[in-house]
Write an enzyme that holds these catalytic residues in place. Structure first.
Site, PDB file in Angstrom:
ATOM      1  N   HIS A   1      68.784 132.606  52.251  1.00 19.84           N
ATOM      2  CA  HIS A   1      68.130 131.841  51.220  1.00 19.84           C
ATOM      3  C   HIS A   1      67.212 130.878  51.972  1.00 19.84           C
ATOM      4  O   HIS A   1      66.059 130.779  51.389  1.00 19.84           O
ATOM      5  CB  HIS A   1      69.051 131.001  50.502  1.00 19.84           C
ATOM      6  CG  HIS A   1      68.411 130.160  49.578  1.00 19.84           C
ATOM      7  ND1 HIS A   1      68.122 128.935  49.765  1.00 19.84           N
ATOM      8  CD2 HIS A   1      68.106 130.445  48.438  1.00 19.84           C
ATOM      9  CE1 HIS A   1      67.557 128.312  48.658  1.00 19.84           C
ATOM     10  NE2 HIS A   1      67.655 129.167  47.764  1.00 19.84           N
ATOM     11  N   CYS A  14      59.925 146.821  50.049  1.00 22.20           N
ATOM     12  CA  CYS A  14      60.185 145.126  49.963  1.00 22.20           C
ATOM     13  C   CYS A  14      60.877 144.547  50.501  1.00 22.20           C
ATOM     14  O   CYS A  14      61.093 143.579  50.609  1.00 22.20           O
ATOM     15  CB  CYS A  14      60.256 145.293  48.258  1.00 22.20           C
ATOM     16  SG  CYS A  14      61.768 145.827  47.822  1.00 22.20           S
TER      17      CYS A  14
HETATM   18  C1  PEP Z   1      66.387 144.804  50.963  1.00 21.78           C
HETATM   19  O1  PEP Z   1      67.553 144.904  51.002  1.00 21.78           O
HETATM   20  O2  PEP Z   1      65.551 144.763  51.754  1.00 21.78           O
HETATM   21  C2  PEP Z   1      65.947 143.942  49.878  1.00 21.78           C
HETATM   22  C3  PEP Z   1      64.685 143.644  49.706  1.00 21.78           C
HETATM   23  O3  PEP Z   1      66.884 143.111  49.298  1.00 21.78           O
HETATM   24  P1  PEP Z   1      67.679 141.805  49.769  1.00 21.78           P
HETATM   25  O4  PEP Z   1      67.101 141.249  50.803  1.00 21.78           O
HETATM   26  O5  PEP Z   1      67.723 140.722  48.480  1.00 21.78           O
HETATM   27  O6  PEP Z   1      69.245 142.264  49.817  1.00 21.78           O
END
Ligand code: PEP
Ligand code: MG
Length: 787
Positions: A417, A730
């Site tokens: 976070h 992402c």
């Molecule tokens: C990921 O797992 O790469 C992602 C973008 O999701 P998070 O970091 O929220 O798990």
């Protein structure tokens, strides 16, 4: 003397009236008295609440107050189920009992008088709770800051006043009061009833030029309709520059204003985006919004507010259609205009002595006074420019994070976070230092290098000066025209507040809008929140966040990812006590598998999206996290349809590829109907390599460019191309230029990076694309030579 016993007009109040009308009410009174035209209104005082609970009787003849105190005395606040049930009972009772005639008739009279000021029978008002026990820490009131917008008519006003009163008894507020030893019978609540501005034209103003830092200039932005259009960036507003004192209009830029936000004409509730040409007429698109006289009126008001607060202000203003007058909706200090003497009295050191190391989570240099805090109740201690030090941040701490010049945490990795939020805010951060809260004390001075993950003792002269130089150089670079790349470069967003900043990077859309921050910031466990009958509030809050981002980027696409908060994160929240204890939450109840087990929450998310889609935003996509089976896509679509949200028609539909299984059976998943897939490499790497992404002992082995991960990515891109499905990334790796180069060569359609990395990734992508073209051209030349 007031004509009323239970009501005070803003004009009658000042800041010493906090015990009677709470902080919010007293502040509105103070501003009104200072001659600042805040939208008019009145407060239903804490006396009224007191009269209500002490005089209204429940079925068995006891007063409401006796009945409440009896329930509270029998409630064990550590038993979360009991606390939830009992406080819910109290809130229901307050709402269901009739308002005593003595109070109701005064509210009716005041509301009528307020409406008459605008020549109307009834006007739209906002009703807000305003807590009175000033010395209670802020957190005690979190979750009870009720606000009801678009309230219309006496009955609705009275109903919302009772709802505000009831919010004194949320489980969370009750819990805090109990833990901090406050007497439940001595806390009262006032309700503020304020006219909602029916904006004909509106905008923002900076009482110092934010571009040049010139404090002799006022910059005004203006557009048609409600202020949301300007604030969210949906429209390019007119811009006027006025010289303070001489009130000369130095510059005018008349923009082409294609859209505007207006109150929904059908329901009277909420807002919709409409075309200026249709709503007002085509001549309004390029018409100057404020007359010259109005420009000067707004500027003078800005100067007056600045004088009142003693610091340049960022002000939201509007002209009300109902009475044609200027109103000030909000004013806050401009925080980017730092006073040069911020490290006042602190000597700079030449020597750079390292006192802590961790992970560089958000790049840049920050320096200042350390403030160590352990939970959100202490956030007020963090002042502008301080260095925030804590074990791990949570959504309640965001207001303090925004004020900080740098952030240091004991725990967390680059995808925690603290890391995500500070990158979005552009604040340097070092996470995972293990011992920052032990080694640093409030009052120490440090310099933080968020690029390399190092904290130095004192204010290190060379580093701070380097930062100033970089800033100055930075301005020149920004002036260049944005590069156009064939591979789209998008941006990741998790806080709607930063949407505008993210959109200003020129990114081609939002490749990941995280829901976690928006949902966790309701301050209470979302499933409990729904169980308490507050689904509508959750939907509204989410819709507000999604709308802000969709507007800032319109018509660029925004992919909203449904909630993926593991049990250990939920557990941290008030009301999260019942979360299961999982041995490994990363492999546990999270992502789509959890959402399908708790469809009420997923439904609320889909309802929020539907709401925003119906307002005309056709640029939204839905992305499901942690999918591993075709059946999960099918069931999520059914849930969307059950609330009237039609996949592929209302919204684009896609999944994250985060589990190796999803990559390996990508064809089966695509057959369920997908518009796009996006690699969540944070998870895909952890699941492929069997390395917990949060475990810093093995972090050195965590590598998104591991051949196994790349092989999965390549396989998916190849298959997706065959089916015409768009591919994207992402995960954090999208912000790594080396990874970006590989992905461009693999033929990915877009790369979504953190806001601070968009510029670098765009350049990297452009370079790599040109290199590929050059290589192809050279190859052809070579072949021709051979012939
Ligand atoms: C990921 O797992 O790469 C992602 C973008 O999701 P998070 O970091 O929220 O798990
Ligand atoms: Mg993930």
């Amino acid at each position: 003397m007031s004509e009323y016993r239970f009501i005070k007009w803003f004009e009658e109040l000042s800041k010493k009236d906090v015990p009677l009308v709470g902080g919010k009410g007293a502040n509105l009174g103070e501003l009104t008295r200072a001659g600042i035209p805040v939208p008019p209104g009145f407060c239903v005082t804490a006396e009224a609440y007191k009269y209500f609970v002490e005089n209204v009787r429940v079925e068995d003849g006891r007063t409401l107050q006796e009945w409440i105190m009896d329930i509270i005395s029998k409630t064990n606040v550590d038993d979360s189920k009991q606390l939830q049930e009992n406080t819910a009972k109290i809130r229901e009772k307050i709402i269901s009992l009739p308002m005593p005639e003595e109070i109701a008739s005064e509210i009716e009279d005041a509301y009528k008088k307020l409406s008459q000021r605008f020549g109307k029978e009834a006007v739209y008002v906002a009703v807000r709770s305003s807590a009175t026990a000033e010395d209670l820490p802020e957190a005690s009131f979190a979750g009870q800051q009720e606000t009801y917008l678009d309230v219309y008519g006496v009955e609705d006003v009275i109903d919302k006043v009772k709802k505000c009163w009831a919010s004194l008894w949320t489980a969370r507020a009750t819990f805090y009061r109990a833990k901090q030893g406050f007497d439940h019978s001595k806390v009262y609540l006032s309700a503020v009833v304020q006219k909602m501005v029916n904006s004909e034209k509106s905008g923002v103003m900076f009482t110092a030029n934010p571009v040049t830092n010139d404090r002799n200039e006022i910059m005004i932005n203006a557009s048609w309709g409600l202020g949301e259009a300007v604030v969210s960036g949906a429209v390019t507003p007119d811009e006027y520059i006025v010289e303070k004192g001489t009130w000369r209009i130095k510059e005018k830029f008349i923009a082409k204003k294609e859209v505007m936000v207006v109150r929904n004409p059908e329901t009277g509730k909420g807002t919709v985006l409409v075309k200026v040409a249709d709503y007002l007429g085509p001549e309004y698109v390029e018409k100057q919004v404020l007359t010259d006289d109005q420009i000067i009126e707004v500027a003078k008001m800005g100067a007056r507010i600045e004088e009142h607060y003693g610091w340049p202000q960022d002000i939201e203003w509007a002209y009300d259609k109902d009475d044609g007058k200027l109103y000030i909706v909000q004013s806050r200090p401009i925080t980017t205009l730092k006073e040069e003497k911020s490290e006042e009295g602190v000597e700079m050191t030449e020597e750079a002595e390292v006192i802590l190391k961790g992970l560089g989570a958000s790049p840049g240099i920050g320096a200042g006074r350390v403030v160590v805090i352990f939970d959100a109740s202490e956030i007020d201690k963090v002042k502008e420019g301080d260095v925030l030090v804590t074990t791990m941040t949570n959504p309640d701490m965001v207001p303090a994070m925004k004020r900080a010049s740098a952030i240091i945490t004991d725990e967390g990795g680059r995808t925690s976070h603290a890391a995500i939020v500070s990158r979005e805010l552009g604040i340097p951060a070092v996470v995972g230092t293990k011992e920052a809260t032990k080694k640093l004390k409030t009052g120490d001075y440090v310099t933080v290098d968020g690029t390399r993950g190092v904290v130095y003792k004192g204010i290190v002269k060379s580093l701070v000066e380097k930062k100033k130089e970089e800033k100055a150089e930075g301005k020149v670079v920004v002036a260049g025209a944005p590069l156009v790349t064939a591979t789209k470069v998008k941006v990741n967003v998790s806080m709607p507040e930063v949407a505008e900043r993210a959109a200003a990077t020129g990114a081609d859309g939002v490749g990941l809008l995280r829901a976690e921050h928006m949902i966790l910031s309701i301050g209470q466990h979302p499933v409990k929140f729904i169980k308490e009958g507050k689904e509508e509030e959750l939907v509204e809050k989410l819709a507000e966040g999604i709308r802000t981002v969709a507007a800032a980027f319109y018509p660029r696409p925004v992919w909203y990812r449904t909630l993926d908060a593991p049990t250990n994160e939920f557990k941290e929240m008030p009301g999260g006590e019942d979360e299961p204890d999982e041995r490994n939450p990363m492999l546990g109840w999270r992502g789509i598998r959890r959402s399908l087990d708790q469809p009420e929450l997923l439904k609320a998310e889909f309802k929020a999206i539907k709401k925003v889609v119906e307002e005309g935003y056709d640029n939204i996509g839905v992305m499901l996290p942690l999918v591993a089976n075709p059946d999960q896509i099918r069931r999520a679509k059914e849930i969307a349809r059950s609330v009237g949200l039609e996949p592929h028609k209302d919204v684009e539909w896609g999944i994250m590829v985060e589990v190796p299984a999803a990559a390996l059976i990508i064809e089966d998943l695509i057959e369920e109907g997908l518009d796009f897939v996006s690699f969540g490499t944070n998870d895909l790497t952890q699941y492929t390599l069997a390395i917990d992404r949060d475990n810093d002992r093995i972090a050195h082995l965590y590598d998104e460019k591991h051949p196994a991960v790349l092989k999965l990515i390549k396989y998916v891109i190849d298959i997706a191309k065959k089916y015409g499905v768009e591919t994207s990334i992402c995960g954090q790796a999208g912000s790594d230029p080396k990874m970006a180069k590989i992905l461009v060569r693999l033929g990915i359609d877009s790369i979504s990076a953190n806001p601070d990395a968009v510029e670098l990734i765009r350049k990297t992508v452009a370079q790599e694309e040109q290199k590929i073209l050059l290589e192809a051209a050279r190859k052809r030349l070579f072949e021709e030579d051979e012939l």
